[in-house]
Enzyme design. Structure first.
Site, PDB file in Angstrom:
ATOM      1  CB  THR A 176      -0.875  -0.024   1.279  1.00 18.63           C
ATOM      2  OG1 THR A 176      -1.902  -0.991   1.127  1.00 18.63           O
ATOM      3  CG2 THR A 176      -1.528   1.300   1.588  1.00 18.63           C
ATOM      4  NE  ARG A 204      -8.695  -8.004   0.960  1.00 18.65           N
ATOM      5  CZ  ARG A 204      -7.869  -6.974   1.137  1.00 18.65           C
ATOM      6  NH1 ARG A 204      -7.560  -6.179   0.135  1.00 18.65           N
ATOM      7  NH2 ARG A 204      -7.352  -6.734   2.327  1.00 18.65           N
ATOM      8  CB  THR A 227       0.606  -0.285   5.188  1.00 19.45           C
ATOM      9  OG1 THR A 227       0.962  -1.401   4.372  1.00 19.45           O
ATOM     10  CG2 THR A 227       1.778   0.028   6.119  1.00 19.45           C
ATOM     11  N   GLY A 230      -5.276  -6.041   5.647  1.00 22.00           N
ATOM     12  CA  GLY A 230      -6.448  -5.202   5.828  1.00 22.00           C
ATOM     13  C   GLY A 230      -7.529  -5.788   6.709  1.00 22.00           C
TER      14      GLY A 230
END
Ligand code: ASP
Length: 311
Positions: A176, A204, A227, A230
């Protein structure tokens, strides 16, 4: 002069041969992004402008999992998620599972500034980007050789086992980009953008696009971009938690970040990392992983670019 502070991250997780091999490229990308954001703040620009500019650079950089170079889902498609938040008025914008949008962070900002909504998803979000003439790119633009190789490896593993694999078994491939800022007017802002986790189910939604989880900013407390895996950040409402610990418990930014990652979540086996800034310009990077790509700079602190933990 009022203080300014800026930090970016390029994801937290396990180390890899690819990261070692491309260390210089990663450092260069982080440095460019942090300097671009910082230059905007130095000139008196807004925290939001600095966040968007730095994240766009990271999205355009193929080494980071956001924009170009995003992870591929089970169908070898790129679906991206991003969010941005202004600490001045808690105004926020987010876009989830968007395709072909070159810079999802710009779309998130447009949702924040030009709509009555906070969150747009899927086809409607991509159509809104087109309507605003936000640059779009064809599918192949986003797919790098590296990400395609990762996808092929994951697909082969799944075929060999003949069953759905948990992401840990695939080797925790994710990443990320994010940024946090304090501008000369004392405004805080944060933003986060991701290509999500590798070989995920189509549809997702990444935590990175969720306000209070991937991104949070409040001028009274802090700005945070997270980050890591998730699904776990969602369970622990990570970004808002930092602000809440400061507001309700009176913790300093450093204490709140350390407490959340290393004490409250110490039983969590998932990868977790974050960057954060407070109204005094203190910058923090906290993570429980082998590495977190990060760079930071402030009125009180010269440029730092790092991938591995502090010695
Ligand atoms: N949080 C991102 C996601 O779950 C991935 C990451 O930050 O590494 O999509």
């Amino acid at each position: 002069m009022s203080k300014i502070a800026f930090a970016v991250h390029g994801g937290a997780g396990p180390d890899s041969e690819y990261i070692k091999k491309n260390k210089k490229e990663y450092e260069k990308g982080l440095e460019e992004a942090v300097n671009a954001g910082y230059a905007i703040l130095e000139k008196g620009g807004s925290a939001i402008d600095a966040i968007e500019e730095a994240i766009k650079l990271l999205e355009d950089n193929q080494h980071f999992n956001a924009g170009k170079g995003s992870a591929l889902n089970e169908r070898a498609e790129v679906e991206m998620c991003a969010s941005i938040m202004d600490g001045y008025d808690l105004n926020s914008g987010a876009a989830a599972i968007v395709r072909n949008v070159r810079n999802p962070i710009s779309l998130a900002r447009a949702v924040m500034e030009k709509t009555q909504h906070v969150y747009l998803g899927s086809i409607g979000a991509s159509e809104y980007a087109k309507m605003l003439n936000i640059p779009m790119e064809p599918d192949p633009y986003f797919i790098t050789e590296y990400q395609f190789e990762q996808y092929e490896k994951a697909r082969k593993k799944e075929n060999d086992n003949g069953q759905e694999l948990a992401i840990e078994q695939l080797g925790k491939k994710h990443g990320t980009v994010g940024a946090v800022a304090l501008d000369k007017r004392g405004n805080l802002a944060a933003g986060t953008s991701t290509g999500g986790t590798e070989f995920s189910k189509p549809g997702r939604i990444a935590d990175s696009s969720m306000i209070g989880i991937g991104t949070y900013a409040n001028n009274n407390t802090c700005a945070v971009s997270t980050t890591g895996e998730g699904e776990f950040h969602i369970q622990h409402v990570t970004a808002f938690h930092i602000s809440a610990l400061m507001e309700y418990k009176g913790m300093s930014l450093q204490k709140a970040c350390h407490y959340l990652i290393h004490e409250k979540c110490k039983h969590v086996t998932a990868d977790m990392g974050l960057i954060a800034v407070d109204p005094k310009g203190n910058l923090i990077a906290e993570f429980n992983t082998e590495r977190m790509h990060r760079a930071m700079r402030s009125s009180d602190q010269k440029l730092i670019v790092k991938i591995y933990p502090d010695q």
